[in-house]
Each structure stands twice: as C-alpha cells, then as structure tokens.
Enzyme design. Structure first.
Site, PDB file in Angstrom:
ATOM      1  N   ARG A  28      -5.329  11.829  -6.956  1.00 12.89           N
ATOM      2  CA  ARG A  28      -6.351  12.875  -7.014  1.00 12.89           C
ATOM      3  C   ARG A  28      -6.267  13.631  -8.334  1.00 12.89           C
ATOM      4  O   ARG A  28      -5.182  13.928  -8.819  1.00 12.89           O
ATOM      5  CB  ARG A  28      -6.172  13.860  -5.842  1.00 12.89           C
ATOM      6  CG  ARG A  28      -6.491  13.225  -4.518  1.00 12.89           C
ATOM      7  CD  ARG A  28      -6.590  14.239  -3.397  1.00 12.89           C
ATOM      8  NE  ARG A  28      -6.595  13.550  -2.121  1.00 12.89           N
ATOM      9  CZ  ARG A  28      -7.648  12.967  -1.575  1.00 12.89           C
ATOM     10  NH1 ARG A  28      -8.826  13.028  -2.177  1.00 12.89           N
ATOM     11  NH2 ARG A  28      -7.549  12.332  -0.420  1.00 12.89           N
ATOM     12  N   HIS A  99      -8.567   5.796 -17.912  1.00 11.83           N
ATOM     13  CA  HIS A  99      -8.688   6.131 -16.486  1.00 11.83           C
ATOM     14  C   HIS A  99     -10.153   6.116 -16.084  1.00 11.83           C
ATOM     15  O   HIS A  99     -11.040   6.469 -16.856  1.00 11.83           O
ATOM     16  CB  HIS A  99      -8.051   7.485 -16.166  1.00 11.83           C
ATOM     17  CG  HIS A  99      -8.485   8.599 -17.071  1.00 11.83           C
ATOM     18  ND1 HIS A  99      -7.982   8.764 -18.344  1.00 11.83           N
ATOM     19  CD2 HIS A  99      -9.380   9.598 -16.894  1.00 11.83           C
ATOM     20  CE1 HIS A  99      -8.540   9.814 -18.899  1.00 11.83           C
ATOM     21  NE2 HIS A  99      -9.413  10.340 -18.048  1.00 11.83           N
TER      22      HIS A  99
END
Ligand code: DGP
Length: 113
Positions: A28, A99
């Site tokens: 997260r 990412h």
C-alpha cells in the site's frame, strides 16, 4: 544502494505488503490518493521506464497480471481502476525505482460519471 523500494523489497523497511514473490512486491502507498492505492514493484532495481531492457519484458508483463489479480481481490473489477507509471521530473516520479500505481475505489476522472 540507498533506495527505499529496494529496502521494502528486502524487508528492511516495513510496508503493508499484499504480495511478495521472487520478482515482484506489492504494497500500500504511504500517501494514498484513493481508497485503494497500491504500488507494484520489481524486486530488481530499475530506475525508470527508460531503463527497461529486453530481458525485463517478462517481469513487466507479470506486473500487469499482478495488477489484474490485485484489482480483482480489492473488489475493483466492476467499476474499474487506474494504472499509472510516472517517469522522471515531468512525469512526477518521486521514487526512482520503477513502480506501477494501482488506484481505485473512487472515480479517477473529473467530472465523475
Ligand atoms: P511516484 O511519484 O510515482 O514516484 O510515487 C511514489 C509513491 O511512493 C508516492 O505515492 C508515495 C509512495 N511512497 C514513498 N515512500 C514510501 C514508503 O516508504 N512506503 C510506502 N509504502 N510508500 C511510499
């Protein structure tokens, strides 16, 4: 190497991890911009999209497949979601370890509809 995402991948810095295997980690985002905001990273240190090599094709494909799995497990498949990769300064990249952002749980466009 002083890379925060390498340290998360190595387990040296804690994160709320949803998936880990030899090639990929998903966790997260620390500053979520949506009810679901996950980051999917390769364990290999690749700075930006511009640094991808032909040998990285398989792991990039796996990142998308993992995004698909996580989106479903987070209940996002009906309403959809957004996948984002930022690249360098004008792309808004803050962390120089490749990412994929997975954002969902609210309309990602304006006006919503
Ligand atoms: P980008 O701007 O595309 O480089 O996004 C980097 C994201 O990484 C940003 O949304 C905040 C997140 N982030 C930065 N540091 C950490 C951290 O230490 N832990 C976690 N979980 N997320 C982080």
């Amino acid at each position: 190497m002083d890379c925060i995402f390498c340290k998360i991948a190595a387990g040296e810095i804690s994160a709320d991890i949803l998936h880990r295997d030899a090639d990929l980690v998903a966790f997260r985002d620390l500053r979520p911009q949506a009810p679901v905001h996950l980051l999917i990273i390769p364990t290999k240190h690749i700075e930006t999209v511009l640094d991808l090599q032909p040998g990285d094709d398989a792991v990039m494909g796996r990142m998308l497949r993992l995004a698909d799995d996580l989106a479903r497990s987070q209940g996002l498949e009906e309403k959809g979601f957004r996948l984002v990769i930022n690249c360098k300064a004008h792309g808004g990249q803050e962390v120089y370890h490749l990412h994929l952002h997975l954002l969902g749980g609210r309309p990602m466009h304006w006006p919503p509809g």
